[in-house]
Design a protein around this motif. Structure first.
Motif, short mmCIF file in Angstrom:
data_model
loop_
_atom_site.label_atom_id
_atom_site.label_comp_id
_atom_site.label_asym_id
_atom_site.label_seq_id
_atom_site.Cartn_x
_atom_site.Cartn_y
_atom_site.Cartn_z
N ARG A 105 5.50 5.76 4.66
CA ARG A 105 6.11 4.46 4.41
C ARG A 105 5.08 3.52 3.78
O ARG A 105 3.87 3.71 3.93
N HIS A 106 5.57 2.51 3.09
CA HIS A 106 4.66 1.51 2.51
C HIS A 106 4.08 0.63 3.60
O HIS A 106 4.71 0.40 4.64
N ILE A 107 2.88 0.13 3.36
CA ILE A 107 2.32 -0.92 4.20
C ILE A 107 2.46 -2.23 3.41
O ILE A 107 1.91 -2.37 2.33
N LEU A 108 3.22 -3.14 3.96
CA LEU A 108 3.43 -4.44 3.32
C LEU A 108 2.39 -5.42 3.85
O LEU A 108 2.29 -5.64 5.05
N VAL A 109 1.64 -6.01 2.95
CA VAL A 109 0.53 -6.91 3.34
C VAL A 109 0.70 -8.26 2.66
O VAL A 109 1.05 -8.33 1.47
N GLN A 137 -6.06 -3.28 9.88
CA GLN A 137 -7.33 -2.59 9.70
C GLN A 137 -7.30 -1.69 8.47
O GLN A 137 -8.25 -1.62 7.69
N ILE A 138 -6.18 -0.99 8.30
CA ILE A 138 -6.03 -0.11 7.13
C ILE A 138 -6.11 -0.93 5.84
O ILE A 138 -6.82 -0.56 4.89
N TYR A 145 -4.06 7.21 -2.48
CA TYR A 145 -3.16 6.06 -2.29
C TYR A 145 -3.47 5.01 -3.35
O TYR A 145 -4.49 5.07 -4.05
N PHE A 146 -2.59 4.02 -3.44
CA PHE A 146 -2.80 2.93 -4.41
C PHE A 146 -2.03 1.70 -3.91
O PHE A 146 -1.26 1.78 -2.94
N ILE A 147 -2.26 0.57 -4.54
CA ILE A 147 -1.56 -0.65 -4.17
C ILE A 147 -0.77 -1.16 -5.37
O ILE A 147 -1.17 -0.97 -6.52
N VAL A 148 0.35 -1.81 -5.08
CA VAL A 148 1.20 -2.36 -6.13
C VAL A 148 1.70 -3.73 -5.69
O VAL A 148 1.60 -4.10 -4.51
N ASP A 149 2.23 -4.47 -6.64
CA ASP A 149 2.82 -5.77 -6.34
C ASP A 149 4.10 -5.56 -5.55
O ASP A 149 4.78 -4.54 -5.67
N GLY A 155 0.85 -1.18 0.00
CA GLY A 155 0.00 0.00 0.00
C GLY A 155 0.88 1.23 0.00
O GLY A 155 1.72 1.41 0.91
N VAL A 156 0.76 2.07 -1.02
CA VAL A 156 1.62 3.24 -1.18
C VAL A 156 0.81 4.51 -0.88
O VAL A 156 -0.31 4.67 -1.35
N CYS A 157 1.42 5.39 -0.10
CA CYS A 157 0.81 6.68 0.28
C CYS A 157 -0.42 6.50 1.17
O CYS A 157 -1.30 7.37 1.21
#
Length: 202
Positions: free
Chosen positions: A125-129, A94-95, A153-157, A83-85
Motif C-alpha cells: 500500500r502507499h504511504i501518504l505523508v 519513521q519510514i 521504491y519511489f515517491i510521487v505527488d 511513498g510507492v512500494c
C-alpha cells in the motif's frame, strides 16, 4: 540682363517659400488629425480592456463545479506526497523520515504519515505523508528520481483523481516528447513546459 536674372531668381524664391509654407501648413493639419484620432481611440481601447476583464470574471463564475471542487481538493493536498512500494507498515513516520533523508532532506518536519489505499494481496500500500512546508515537498519531488535511483521504491505527488486521470491521459505522448528532447512537468493539473505554461498537445 542681370536685372532679368534677378527677377527670375526672386520669383522662384517666392514660389519655393510659398510651397514650403503650404507643406508646413499641411503637416500641421495632419498632426492635428492624428492627435484627434489618437484621442478618439483611447475610449474604445479602454472599453475593450474592460470587456476582456469582464469576460475573465464570467469565465471564473461559470467554471465547471467539478473543476472548482478539484481545485479545492488539490489545495488540500498541496503538501502531500506518496511513498510507492515502500515496505513496512508499523511506523510510517519513521519510514518517511528515512526515505527523505536518502533524498537529502534530513529532519524534515512531518505532520502525519499513514498507510493509504485498499489492501491488495502481493502489492504494498502507499504511504501518504504530509510535510509541514511546501518548499520541502518541492525539494523532495525534484531530487527523488536521482537520489532514489536503484531503490525498489519511489515517491510521487498526491494527485486528485481528476488530475491523475489527466496525467495518465498524456503519459505516452510525454514519454515520446522526452525522447525527442522536450521535457514536461505535471503541475497544477496540467502538463507544462519549462516556462510553466500548459503544453498544447497536437
Amino acid at each position: 540682363m542681370d536685372g532679368a536674372i534677378d527677377k527670375v531668381i526672386r520669383r522662384r524664391t517666392d514660389e519655393l517659400r510659398e510651397l514650403e509654407n503650404g507643406i508646413r501648413e499641411e503637416l500641421h493639419v495632419q498632426a492635428r488629425e492624428i492627435a484627434k484620432l489618437k484621442s478618439e481611440n483611447k475610449e474604445p481601447k479602454k472599453q475593450c480592456l474592460d470587456l476582456n476583464e469582464r469576460i475573465d470574471e464570467l469565465e471564473v463564475q461559470n467554471e465547471n463545479p467539478d473543476t472548482l471542487l478539484n481545485k479545492q481538493e488539490r489545495q488540500s493536498r498541496r503538501n502531500n506526497l506518496r511513498g510507492v512500494c515502500v515496505r513496512g507498515t508499523r511506523d510510517c513516520l519513521q519510514i518517511a523520515s528515512t526515505v527523505f533523508s536518502k533524498i537529502g532532506l534530513e529532519n524534515c518536519k512531518l505532520e502525519r504519515a499513514h498507510m493509504d489505499g485498499k489492501v491488495v494481496h502481493g502489492r504494498e500500500r502507499h504511504i501518504l505523508v504530509k510535510v509541514s512546508f511546501f518548499q520541502d515537498k518541492l525539494f523532495l519531488v525534484r531530487n527523488a528520481q536521482e537520489k532514489l535511483a536503484g531503490e525498489p521504491y519511489f515517491i510521487v505527488d498526491d494527485l486528485t483523481p481528476m488530475d491523475s486521470q489527466e496525467k495518465r491521459k498524456w503519459t505516452a505522448k510525454v514519454t515520446e516528447l522526452y525522447r525527442g528532447g522536450t521535457r514536461l512537468r505535471f503541475r497544477r493539473g496540467l502538463w507544462r513546459g519549462s516556462d510553466g505554461r500548459p503544453y498544447k498537445f497536437e
